[in-house]
Design a protein around this motif. Structure first.
Motif, PDB file in Angstrom:
ATOM      1  N   SER A  26     -86.616  34.920  42.536  1.00 17.44           N
ATOM      2  CA  SER A  26     -87.608  33.416  42.873  1.00 17.44           C
ATOM      3  C   SER A  26     -87.766  32.841  41.617  1.00 17.44           C
ATOM      4  N   THR A  27     -88.093  33.300  40.785  1.00 18.36           N
ATOM      5  CA  THR A  27     -88.312  32.289  39.180  1.00 18.36           C
ATOM      6  C   THR A  27     -86.897  31.235  39.219  1.00 18.36           C
ATOM      7  N   ARG A  28     -85.651  31.668  39.499  1.00 16.71           N
ATOM      8  CA  ARG A  28     -84.913  30.805  39.271  1.00 16.71           C
ATOM      9  C   ARG A  28     -84.717  29.835  39.885  1.00 16.71           C
ATOM     10  N   TRP A  29     -85.907  29.909  41.010  1.00 15.18           N
ATOM     11  CA  TRP A  29     -86.004  28.257  42.283  1.00 15.18           C
ATOM     12  C   TRP A  29     -86.598  27.588  42.398  1.00 15.18           C
ATOM     13  N   THR A  30     -88.441  28.815  41.912  1.00  9.10           N
ATOM     14  CA  THR A  30     -89.362  28.291  42.192  1.00  9.10           C
ATOM     15  C   THR A  30     -89.555  27.652  40.988  1.00  9.10           C
ATOM     16  N   SER A  31     -90.922  27.298  41.152  1.00  8.11           N
ATOM     17  CA  SER A  31     -91.556  25.962  40.005  1.00  8.11           C
ATOM     18  C   SER A  31     -92.568  27.257  39.286  1.00  8.11           C
ATOM     19  N   ARG A  32     -92.586  26.639  38.215  1.00  7.41           N
ATOM     20  CA  ARG A  32     -93.941  27.389  37.138  1.00  7.41           C
ATOM     21  C   ARG A  32     -95.316  27.232  38.389  1.00  7.41           C
ATOM     22  N   GLU A  33     -95.669  25.718  38.350  1.00 12.39           N
ATOM     23  CA  GLU A  33     -96.536  26.496  39.309  1.00 12.39           C
ATOM     24  C   GLU A  33     -97.090  27.638  39.968  1.00 12.39           C
ATOM     25  N   ASP A  34     -96.320  27.142  40.901  1.00 14.16           N
ATOM     26  CA  ASP A  34     -95.794  28.440  42.090  1.00 14.16           C
ATOM     27  C   ASP A  34     -96.233  29.968  41.224  1.00 14.16           C
ATOM     28  N   ALA A  35     -95.378  30.071  40.039  1.00 12.46           N
ATOM     29  CA  ALA A  35     -95.286  31.574  39.194  1.00 12.46           C
ATOM     30  C   ALA A  35     -97.025  31.853  38.809  1.00 12.46           C
ATOM     31  N   ASP A  36     -97.375  30.708  38.423  1.00 10.68           N
ATOM     32  CA  ASP A  36     -98.813  30.733  37.913  1.00 10.68           C
ATOM     33  C   ASP A  36     -99.411  30.857  38.987  1.00 10.68           C
ATOM     34  N   PHE A  37     -99.475  30.192  39.992  1.00 15.27           N
ATOM     35  CA  PHE A  37    -100.296  30.247  41.405  1.00 15.27           C
ATOM     36  C   PHE A  37     -99.949  32.402  41.872  1.00 15.27           C
ATOM     37  N   PHE A  38     -99.571  32.576  42.024  1.00 11.87           N
ATOM     38  CA  PHE A  38     -98.162  33.941  42.063  1.00 11.87           C
ATOM     39  C   PHE A  38     -99.043  34.552  40.622  1.00 11.87           C
ATOM     40  N   ALA A  39     -99.492  34.866  39.842  1.00 15.29           N
ATOM     41  CA  ALA A  39     -99.663  35.870  38.847  1.00 15.29           C
ATOM     42  C   ALA A  39    -101.166  35.743  39.376  1.00 15.29           C
ATOM     43  N   ALA A  40    -102.466  34.702  39.732  1.00 15.14           N
ATOM     44  CA  ALA A  40    -103.120  34.735  39.446  1.00 15.14           C
ATOM     45  C   ALA A  40    -103.468  35.241  40.487  1.00 15.14           C
ATOM     46  N   LYS A  41    -102.923  35.265  42.042  1.00 11.21           N
ATOM     47  CA  LYS A  41    -103.557  35.583  43.043  1.00 11.21           C
ATOM     48  C   LYS A  41    -103.420  37.417  42.973  1.00 11.21           C
ATOM     49  N   THR A  42    -101.516  37.348  42.153  1.00 10.73           N
ATOM     50  CA  THR A  42    -101.890  38.655  41.974  1.00 10.73           C
ATOM     51  C   THR A  42    -102.450  39.861  41.459  1.00 10.73           C
ATOM     52  N   LYS A  43    -102.687  39.069  39.824  1.00 11.69           N
ATOM     53  CA  LYS A  43    -103.721  39.654  38.934  1.00 11.69           C
ATOM     54  C   LYS A  43    -105.186  40.265  39.700  1.00 11.69           C
ATOM     55  N   GLU A  44    -106.034  38.960  41.083  1.00 14.17           N
ATOM     56  CA  GLU A  44    -106.618  39.128  41.730  1.00 14.17           C
ATOM     57  C   GLU A  44    -106.905  40.464  42.174  1.00 14.17           C
ATOM     58  N   ALA A  45    -105.292  40.250  42.706  1.00  9.84           N
ATOM     59  CA  ALA A  45    -105.715  41.994  44.203  1.00  9.84           C
ATOM     60  C   ALA A  45    -105.552  43.001  43.268  1.00  9.84           C
ATOM     61  N   ARG A  46    -104.918  43.238  41.905  1.00  8.43           N
ATOM     62  CA  ARG A  46    -104.554  44.028  41.113  1.00  8.43           C
ATOM     63  C   ARG A  46    -103.882  44.904  41.513  1.00  8.43           C
ATOM     64  N   VAL A  47    -103.045  45.208  42.386  1.00 12.64           N
ATOM     65  CA  VAL A  47    -102.595  45.783  43.530  1.00 12.64           C
ATOM     66  C   VAL A  47    -100.904  45.213  44.073  1.00 12.64           C
ATOM     67  N   VAL A  48    -100.120  45.424  44.374  1.00 19.56           N
ATOM     68  CA  VAL A  48     -98.646  44.523  44.696  1.00 19.56           C
ATOM     69  C   VAL A  48     -97.388  45.494  45.250  1.00 19.56           C
ATOM     70  N   VAL A  49     -97.506  45.242  46.376  1.00 23.94           N
ATOM     71  CA  VAL A  49     -96.642  45.862  47.253  1.00 23.94           C
ATOM     72  C   VAL A  49     -95.048  45.314  47.906  1.00 23.94           C
ATOM     73  N   MET A  50     -93.907  45.831  46.894  1.00 28.53           N
ATOM     74  CA  MET A  50     -92.323  44.976  47.208  1.00 28.53           C
ATOM     75  C   MET A  50     -91.571  46.564  47.632  1.00 28.53           C
ATOM     76  N   GLY A  51     -90.252  45.558  47.806  1.00 25.39           N
ATOM     77  CA  GLY A  51     -89.330  46.652  48.151  1.00 25.39           C
ATOM     78  C   GLY A  51     -89.035  47.051  46.905  1.00 25.39           C
ATOM     79  N   ARG A  52     -87.736  47.978  46.965  1.00 17.86           N
ATOM     80  CA  ARG A  52     -86.546  47.804  45.877  1.00 17.86           C
ATOM     81  C   ARG A  52     -86.076  46.898  45.266  1.00 17.86           C
ATOM     82  N   THR A  53     -85.376  46.428  46.596  1.00 20.20           N
ATOM     83  CA  THR A  53     -84.880  45.088  46.084  1.00 20.20           C
ATOM     84  C   THR A  53     -85.261  44.299  45.499  1.00 20.20           C
TER      85      THR A  53
END
Ligand code: NAP
Length: 168
Positions: free
Chosen positions: A23-50
């Motif tokens: 996703s980071t190939r087409w999303t913005s730097r600002e979104d990457a920062d938002f994603f990092a901040a929110k997921t670091k707050e959570a401390r645990v992330v769930v995703m699919g193998r793909t």
């Protein structure tokens, strides 16, 4: 327990053009920062193998739980864990480990399964000024959930995150 879905969408509603696209190939730097901040707050992330394969490594400072029917080798077990548990069972396990937030990070198959489970409280949907015309949608099966817009996060003059709560 705060369970949130976090995703970036093109203006025409796709989360990727193809399954091997990070996703980071087409999303913005600002979104990457938002994603990092929110997921670091959570401390645990769930995703699919793909999705995990598009990233190719565990996210730093977060435990990554990966849905897969395969074995995941080569990653420290405290950083990456494979699962096949239904959402309610996985959530109970995460809660028992002391976490109070969990980020559901996609892709489409995982978003769909968790949305259908009724366990998601909040959605953070970033809209980027990009069009794909065709590709992978946020969900891949029918969803019958009502949501309510609670906040808009203006990340830049081009990128907005729409925060919704799930109406239960
Ligand atoms: N724009 C965004 O915000 C965003 C976010 C995330 C992902 N994406 C994109 O979404 C695309 C991938 O989405 P996707 O729907 O194809 O794949 P996905 O949801 O990332 O992963 C699907 C895989 O997860 C495993 N899985 C799912 N449910 C399972 C279950 N109940 N038990 C065991 N394993 C299970 C299976 O892997 P096995 O074959 O190993 O069993 C399945 O093939 C990528 O292009 C990615 O870049 C975009």
């Amino acid at each position: 327990m705060h369970v949130f879905l976090i995703a970036a969408l093109t203006a025409d509603g796709f989360i990727a053009k193809s399954i091997d696209q990070i996703s980071t190939r087409w999303t913005s730097r600002e979104d990457a920062d938002f994603f990092a901040a929110k997921t670091k707050e959570a401390r645990v992330v769930v995703m699919g193998r793909t999705t995990f394969e598009t990233i190719g490594r565990p996210l730093p400072d977060r435990k990554t739980i990966v849905y897969t029917s395969h074995e995941l080798t080569g990653f420290p077990p405290e950083q990456v864990e494979a699962t096949q548990l239904p959402p309610a069972e996985l959530l109970a396990k995460i809660e028992a480990e002391g976490y109070t937030n969990v980020a559901i990070c996609g892709g489409s198959k995982v978003y769909t399964k968790w949305m259908q489970s009724g366990l998601i409280n909040t959605l953070y949907l970033t809209i980027e000024p990009v069009l794909f015309g065709t590709g992978i949608r946020l969900f891949s099966e029918e969803i019958t959930t009502q949501i309510r817009l609670t906040e808009r996060h203006l990340l830049s003059d081009q990128t907005t995150v729409f925060e919704y709560e799930v109406v239960k």
